[in-house]
Design a protein around this motif. Structure first.
Motif, PDB file in Angstrom:
ATOM      1  N   GLY A 323       0.828  -1.359  -0.190  1.00  9.04           N
ATOM      2  CA  GLY A 323      -0.071   0.086  -0.096  1.00  9.04           C
ATOM      3  C   GLY A 323       0.819   1.247  -0.002  1.00  9.04           C
ATOM      4  O   GLY A 323       0.512   2.139  -0.887  1.00  9.04           O
ATOM      5  N   VAL A 324       1.879   1.371   0.803  1.00 11.91           N
ATOM      6  CA  VAL A 324       2.684   2.544   0.959  1.00 11.91           C
ATOM      7  C   VAL A 324       3.378   2.891  -0.415  1.00 11.91           C
ATOM      8  O   VAL A 324       3.472   3.837  -0.812  1.00 11.91           O
ATOM      9  N   PHE A 325       3.887   1.815  -0.943  1.00 17.75           N
ATOM     10  CA  PHE A 325       4.616   1.941  -2.418  1.00 17.75           C
ATOM     11  C   PHE A 325       3.501   2.153  -3.460  1.00 17.75           C
ATOM     12  O   PHE A 325       3.776   3.163  -4.183  1.00 17.75           O
ATOM     13  N   LEU A 326       2.204   1.631  -3.418  1.00 19.46           N
ATOM     14  CA  LEU A 326       1.180   2.077  -4.325  1.00 19.46           C
ATOM     15  C   LEU A 326       0.946   3.672  -4.331  1.00 19.46           C
ATOM     16  O   LEU A 326       0.654   4.122  -5.223  1.00 19.46           O
ATOM     17  N   ALA A 327       0.904   3.872  -3.094  1.00 22.02           N
ATOM     18  CA  ALA A 327       0.551   5.437  -2.798  1.00 22.02           C
ATOM     19  C   ALA A 327       1.615   6.299  -3.344  1.00 22.02           C
ATOM     20  O   ALA A 327       1.132   7.290  -3.980  1.00 22.02           O
ATOM     21  N   ALA A 328       2.834   5.868  -3.124  1.00 18.07           N
ATOM     22  CA  ALA A 328       4.033   6.698  -3.878  1.00 18.07           C
ATOM     23  C   ALA A 328       3.626   6.638  -5.270  1.00 18.07           C
ATOM     24  O   ALA A 328       4.031   7.711  -6.066  1.00 18.07           O
ATOM     25  N   LEU A 329       3.550   5.540  -6.039  1.00 16.48           N
ATOM     26  CA  LEU A 329       3.443   5.385  -7.400  1.00 16.48           C
ATOM     27  C   LEU A 329       2.200   6.136  -7.776  1.00 16.48           C
ATOM     28  O   LEU A 329       2.097   6.665  -9.022  1.00 16.48           O
ATOM     29  N   SER A 330       1.259   6.116  -7.024  1.00 15.68           N
ATOM     30  CA  SER A 330      -0.003   6.670  -7.488  1.00 15.68           C
ATOM     31  C   SER A 330       0.256   8.306  -7.647  1.00 15.68           C
ATOM     32  O   SER A 330      -0.276   8.929  -8.480  1.00 15.68           O
ATOM     33  N   VAL A 331       0.722   8.743  -6.625  1.00 15.49           N
ATOM     34  CA  VAL A 331       1.204  10.183  -6.572  1.00 15.49           C
ATOM     35  C   VAL A 331       1.938  10.722  -7.882  1.00 15.49           C
ATOM     36  O   VAL A 331       1.830  11.662  -8.633  1.00 15.49           O
ATOM     37  N   ALA A 332       3.043   9.576  -8.135  1.00 16.58           N
ATOM     38  CA  ALA A 332       3.739   9.899  -9.585  1.00 16.58           C
ATOM     39  C   ALA A 332       2.877   9.961 -10.581  1.00 16.58           C
ATOM     40  O   ALA A 332       3.019  10.784 -11.679  1.00 16.58           O
ATOM     41  N   ARG A 336       2.512  13.179 -13.141  1.00 13.87           N
ATOM     42  CA  ARG A 336       2.877  13.080 -14.438  1.00 13.87           C
ATOM     43  C   ARG A 336       1.606  13.027 -15.495  1.00 13.87           C
ATOM     44  O   ARG A 336       1.832  12.776 -16.660  1.00 13.87           O
ATOM     45  N   ARG A 337       0.673  13.434 -14.922  1.00 12.84           N
ATOM     46  CA  ARG A 337      -0.669  13.373 -15.988  1.00 12.84           C
ATOM     47  C   ARG A 337      -0.932  12.253 -16.675  1.00 12.84           C
ATOM     48  O   ARG A 337      -1.089  12.175 -17.819  1.00 12.84           O
ATOM     49  N   ARG A 338      -0.456  10.884 -15.950  1.00  8.95           N
ATOM     50  CA  ARG A 338      -0.902   9.675 -16.729  1.00  8.95           C
ATOM     51  C   ARG A 338      -2.178   8.969 -16.816  1.00  8.95           C
ATOM     52  O   ARG A 338      -2.297   8.067 -16.874  1.00  8.95           O
ATOM     53  N   LEU A 339      -3.207   9.655 -15.985  1.00  8.68           N
ATOM     54  CA  LEU A 339      -4.469   9.438 -15.668  1.00  8.68           C
ATOM     55  C   LEU A 339      -5.403  10.052 -16.498  1.00  8.68           C
ATOM     56  O   LEU A 339      -5.258  11.382 -16.778  1.00  8.68           O
ATOM     57  N   SER A 340      -6.639   9.238 -16.742  1.00  9.73           N
ATOM     58  CA  SER A 340      -7.822   9.927 -17.606  1.00  9.73           C
ATOM     59  C   SER A 340      -8.764  10.812 -16.686  1.00  9.73           C
ATOM     60  O   SER A 340      -8.579  10.701 -15.533  1.00  9.73           O
ATOM     61  N   GLY A 341      -9.482  11.478 -17.109  1.00 11.27           N
ATOM     62  CA  GLY A 341     -10.612  12.124 -16.531  1.00 11.27           C
ATOM     63  C   GLY A 341     -11.334  11.387 -15.517  1.00 11.27           C
ATOM     64  O   GLY A 341     -11.597  11.713 -14.387  1.00 11.27           O
ATOM     65  N   PRO A 342     -12.057  10.280 -16.053  1.00 13.34           N
ATOM     66  CA  PRO A 342     -12.709   9.404 -15.034  1.00 13.34           C
ATOM     67  C   PRO A 342     -11.937   8.816 -14.283  1.00 13.34           C
ATOM     68  O   PRO A 342     -12.497   8.260 -13.035  1.00 13.34           O
ATOM     69  N   ALA A 343     -10.561   8.429 -14.434  1.00  9.33           N
ATOM     70  CA  ALA A 343      -9.784   7.902 -13.384  1.00  9.33           C
ATOM     71  C   ALA A 343      -9.530   8.772 -12.442  1.00  9.33           C
ATOM     72  O   ALA A 343      -9.744   8.715 -11.063  1.00  9.33           O
ATOM     73  N   LEU A 344      -9.587  10.068 -12.489  1.00  9.11           N
ATOM     74  CA  LEU A 344      -9.163  11.026 -11.588  1.00  9.11           C
ATOM     75  C   LEU A 344     -10.450  11.251 -10.739  1.00  9.11           C
ATOM     76  O   LEU A 344     -10.498  11.574  -9.393  1.00  9.11           O
ATOM     77  N   ALA A 345     -11.735  11.294 -11.462  1.00 12.13           N
ATOM     78  CA  ALA A 345     -12.727  11.263 -10.534  1.00 12.13           C
ATOM     79  C   ALA A 345     -12.799  10.021  -9.799  1.00 12.13           C
ATOM     80  O   ALA A 345     -13.447  10.381  -8.634  1.00 12.13           O
ATOM     81  N   VAL A 389      -5.113   0.454  -6.552  1.00 13.39           N
ATOM     82  CA  VAL A 389      -4.319  -0.369  -7.404  1.00 13.39           C
ATOM     83  C   VAL A 389      -4.407   0.154  -8.965  1.00 13.39           C
ATOM     84  O   VAL A 389      -3.364  -0.174  -9.548  1.00 13.39           O
ATOM     85  N   PHE A 390      -5.451   0.870  -9.473  1.00 13.48           N
ATOM     86  CA  PHE A 390      -5.284   1.602 -10.833  1.00 13.48           C
ATOM     87  C   PHE A 390      -4.117   2.567 -10.868  1.00 13.48           C
ATOM     88  O   PHE A 390      -3.248   2.475 -11.729  1.00 13.48           O
ATOM     89  N   PHE A 391      -4.251   3.500  -9.967  1.00 15.84           N
ATOM     90  CA  PHE A 391      -2.952   4.375 -10.165  1.00 15.84           C
ATOM     91  C   PHE A 391      -1.661   3.860  -9.898  1.00 15.84           C
ATOM     92  O   PHE A 391      -0.711   4.322 -10.419  1.00 15.84           O
ATOM     93  N   GLY A 392      -1.485   2.925  -8.883  1.00 13.18           N
ATOM     94  CA  GLY A 392      -0.273   2.247  -8.401  1.00 13.18           C
ATOM     95  C   GLY A 392       0.151   1.326  -9.553  1.00 13.18           C
ATOM     96  O   GLY A 392       1.401   1.446 -10.017  1.00 13.18           O
ATOM     97  N   ALA A 393      -0.949   0.710 -10.452  1.00 12.37           N
ATOM     98  CA  ALA A 393      -0.659  -0.061 -11.608  1.00 12.37           C
ATOM     99  C   ALA A 393       0.318   0.845 -12.814  1.00 12.37           C
ATOM    100  O   ALA A 393       1.006   0.515 -13.380  1.00 12.37           O
ATOM    101  N   ARG A 394      -0.441   1.973 -12.945  1.00  7.20           N
ATOM    102  CA  ARG A 394      -0.157   3.013 -14.012  1.00  7.20           C
ATOM    103  C   ARG A 394       1.399   3.420 -13.580  1.00  7.20           C
ATOM    104  O   ARG A 394       2.103   3.329 -14.211  1.00  7.20           O
TER     105      ARG A 394
END
Length: 668
Positions: A323-332, A336-345, A389-394
């Motif tokens: 979880g802590v690693f996924l949180a850091a990856l999610s922030v990145a 880096r604007r790697r996420l779509s509008g619905p993902a951000l929603a 998990v979505f943001f962390g996977a990205r």
């Protein structure tokens, strides 16, 4: 050789082979990430079955599981509510309200309906658990495709969800949190796919999933999916607003109509959920909160809300797959604007859920008063796993592409953290299961048909352990009832063919690993006489500085100071008009109101002459007085003939360790 007959599509192959051909073509079309997700789904389903069988054969320490099981059994039997036997409160399930001769359970029957279907089709609930576990993985993959536009990242997200200790354990538990997560992801898939393809069918499916999720957890659903709904309406404003709402609304019709009908049957109002039917103070907001009418008021304010959410986030940081690693990856990924509008929603919805639970005392209860999130994870925040998990996977896929060694190291760290947490969680839950197994074996070892009256607080079955539970038909070899004073006479008289026993559970039984787990089983008998003498023995923890015994009867509370250094012995003489206490001196205080803070199994009826004994002590280590034990002695005054007492008649079994029930009663 005659030519093969062409079917209507012009296919020369025999018609019986066409389904095989279609299946083969479909399998050939599955991508490599899709195959890995299929493997994860199969493994998750298998893990759910094995963990349920070996780790949770008596259900978990979350006693809401027993409620869902009872609700599923009731639905599978063709009834909407469990029937209430007389006296209804003596057989009341955990957090159930008595309404018109039946029990209304706390939760709507959506999730229980899935397990009821599993019971009808397979005779057990594990099939339902396996389906939910596999569906969570598959739904995550398809939602990831829609949100991330990348099958590889979607597959990574599915594996991250499947390997999260929170999901692994809850896949084997009959609770609502994982099924609702699946429904949320079905809403994501249906809504986004419908908007992308312009088809109405996915939107109808999204509406159906949305309605079911609202029926189970309306507050969470509004917070989690609210931002996505705003985004979807904004998208629909470009000429397809009415088209979008129309198709989603079609899917909503059936679950909303069913929910309103159920509410009307359960509470009398289609717009009132049964959640707070038993206790109106079990609700959102700050103030005095309680789970049931006899629960002491718990003062819940902003500080408590912030502390509880902080604890939930801390545990989510280890109960998610890294979880802590996924949180850091999610922030990145966000930066880096790697996420779509619905993902951000979806991410905004998770933030709203976290903020929303600051004002709900249930999270505080789970984290601070009970502490169960240490053993079964921060379940109230399970929807936060979706963006995590979505943001962390990205972020993880991007890192692996840019620096393969760093991506591999991060993935290994995630797996390592999950393994450590899972080992601890399994070990802790094995201890709870061992306690329940020993308790079950002690009870079922008694011969013949058995009636067990449970002396525990609060006055519900299925708590503090799911072992003490009846089926809806109440026809098992062992029948359980709650000790409720004079009502115990009726319970005994209604079951003359059963051997009666008293099960004594200490205060706080099974709450945590450190809680007392010692239980005692005693025979019961009804003693009649003009007056009845009851011997009282009690034990006080070694080194106590002071101790006292309270005797509550006929609206009076008498307090007796005890010598903590020696054995406590006394004699109660119960007559039709009074209770005399001998052997421990005179009462130091007498009042007309029971002492505040004494746990009670329910308010006794006004004319109930039963006796309540409560034992307190002051530890040598300092601090104030602490409650130690209580025991009820059911008493009935028989006009003109004397009194009757339901009294213990010798111990037949004891299990567990730690602090045992301190009071022992016997009648000569």
């Amino acid at each position: 050789m005659p030519e093969p007959v062409l079917d209507r599509l012009g296919d020369p192959r025999p018609s019986w082979r066409r389904p095989l051909v279609v299946l083969r073509s479909r399998l050939a079309a599955v991508s490599r990430p899709g195959w890995t997700v299929a493997a994860a789904a199969v493994l998750s389903a298998l893990a759910a079955v094995l963990i349920n069988h070996y780790l949770f054969p008596y259900l978990s320490i979350n006693n809401d599981e027993a409620l869902y099981r009872l609700q599923a059994q009731t639905l599978a039997g063709g009834h909407l509510f469990p029937s209430a036997s007389t006296p209804a409160q003596s057989y009341a399930p955990w957090l159930a309200a008595v309404v018109d001769g039946h029990y209304v359970l706390k939760y709507t029957p959506v999730v229980a309906g899935l397990f009821a279907l599993s019971l009808v089709l397979t005779g057990g609930t594990v099939a339902g658990l396996a389906i939910v576990a596999a569906a969570a993985v598959v739904a995550t993959y398809h939602a990831g495709i829609e949100l991330l536009g990348d099958r590889r990242a979607a597959a990574v997200a599915a594996w991250l969800l499947a390997l999260s200790p929170l999901v692994i354990l809850h896949s084997a538990m009959m609770l609502s949190y994982l099924p609702v997560l699946v429904l949320y992801e079905c809403v994501l898939v249906g809504l986004l796919r419908g908007l992308r393809t312009g088809r109405g069918a996915p939107l109808v499916a999204a509406g159906l999933a949305l309605g079911l999720a609202m029926a189970v957890r309306p507050y969470d659903t509004a917070l989690v999916l609210g931002p996505l709904a705003v985004w979807a309406v904004h998208q629909g404003a470009r000429g397809q607003w009415w088209w979008l709402l129309r198709w989603v609304g079609v899917g909503l019709i059936v679950p909303v109509a069913a929910l309103l009908s159920y509410n009307a049957a359960a509470t009398g109002s289609p717009f009132t959920l049964p959640f707070a039917l038993l206790e109106p103070d079990d609700k959102l907001g700050f103030g005095d909160r309680r789970l049931f009418p006899t629960d002491p008021a718990h003062r819940f304010g902003p500080v408590e809300g912030l502390v509880s959410i902080g604890d939930h986030l801390w545990f989510l940081g280890i109960w998610a797959c890294g979880g802590v690693f996924l949180a850091a990856l999610s922030v990145a990924a966000v930066v880096r604007r790697r996420l779509s509008g619905p993902a951000l929603a979806v991410g905004v919805g998770a933030v709203l859920l976290i903020l929303g639970y600051i004002v709900f005392w249930g999270a505080w209860n789970a984290a601070e008063l009970w502490g169960g999130i240490r053993y079964v994870g921060p379940f109230y925040l399970m929807p936060v796993l979706i963006p995590l998990v979505f943001f962390g996977a990205r972020g993880l896929v991007d890192l692996a592409v840019a620096r393969p060694w760093a991506g591999g190291l991060t993935a290994a760290a995630c797996l390592g953290l999950s393994t450590v947490v899972l080992v601890f969680a399994v070990g802790a839950n094995v201890s709870f299961t061992r306690r329940d197994r020993n308790l079950t074996n002690m009870i079922t070892a008694q011969p013949g048909r058995v009636l067990v009256i449970v002396s525990a607080d609060p006055a519900f079955l299925m708590h503090p352990t799911s072992v003490v539970a009846n089926s809806p038909a109440m026809d098992g070899r062992v029948l359980y009832a709650v000790s409720r004073g004079r009502a115990d006479f009726t319970v005994l008289a209604d079951h003359p063919d059963r051997s009666p026993y008293l099960l004594r559970l200490p205060d706080g039984y099974n709450r945590t690993l450190e809680s007392p787990s010692a239980a005692r089983l005693e025979r019961l008998r009804v003693v009649d006489g003009l007056s009845i003498g009851v011997d009282v023995r009690a034990s006080v923890p070694a080194g106590a500085r002071a101790a006292r015994l309270e005797v509550i009867s006929d609206g009076r509370r008498a307090s007796y100071s005890l010598d903590p250094a020696g054995p406590v012995t006394a004699t109660l003489t119960i007559s039709p008009d009074r209770v005399d206490v001998a052997g421990i001196g005179s009462a130091s205080t007498i009042s007309a109101v029971p002492a505040a803070g004494v746990p009670t199994a329910g308010v006794l009826a006004k004319m109930d002459h039963s006796v309540i004994l409560a034992l307190f002590y002051t530890p040598a280590s300092g601090g104030g007085e602490r409650f130690l034990d209580r025991q009820d002695l059911p008493v009935r005054v028989d006009a003109g003939t004397g009194v009757s007492v339901v009294a213990p008649d010798g111990q037949v079994g004891a299990v567990g360790s730690g602090l045992a029930p301190a009071i022992r009663l016997s009648v000569g």
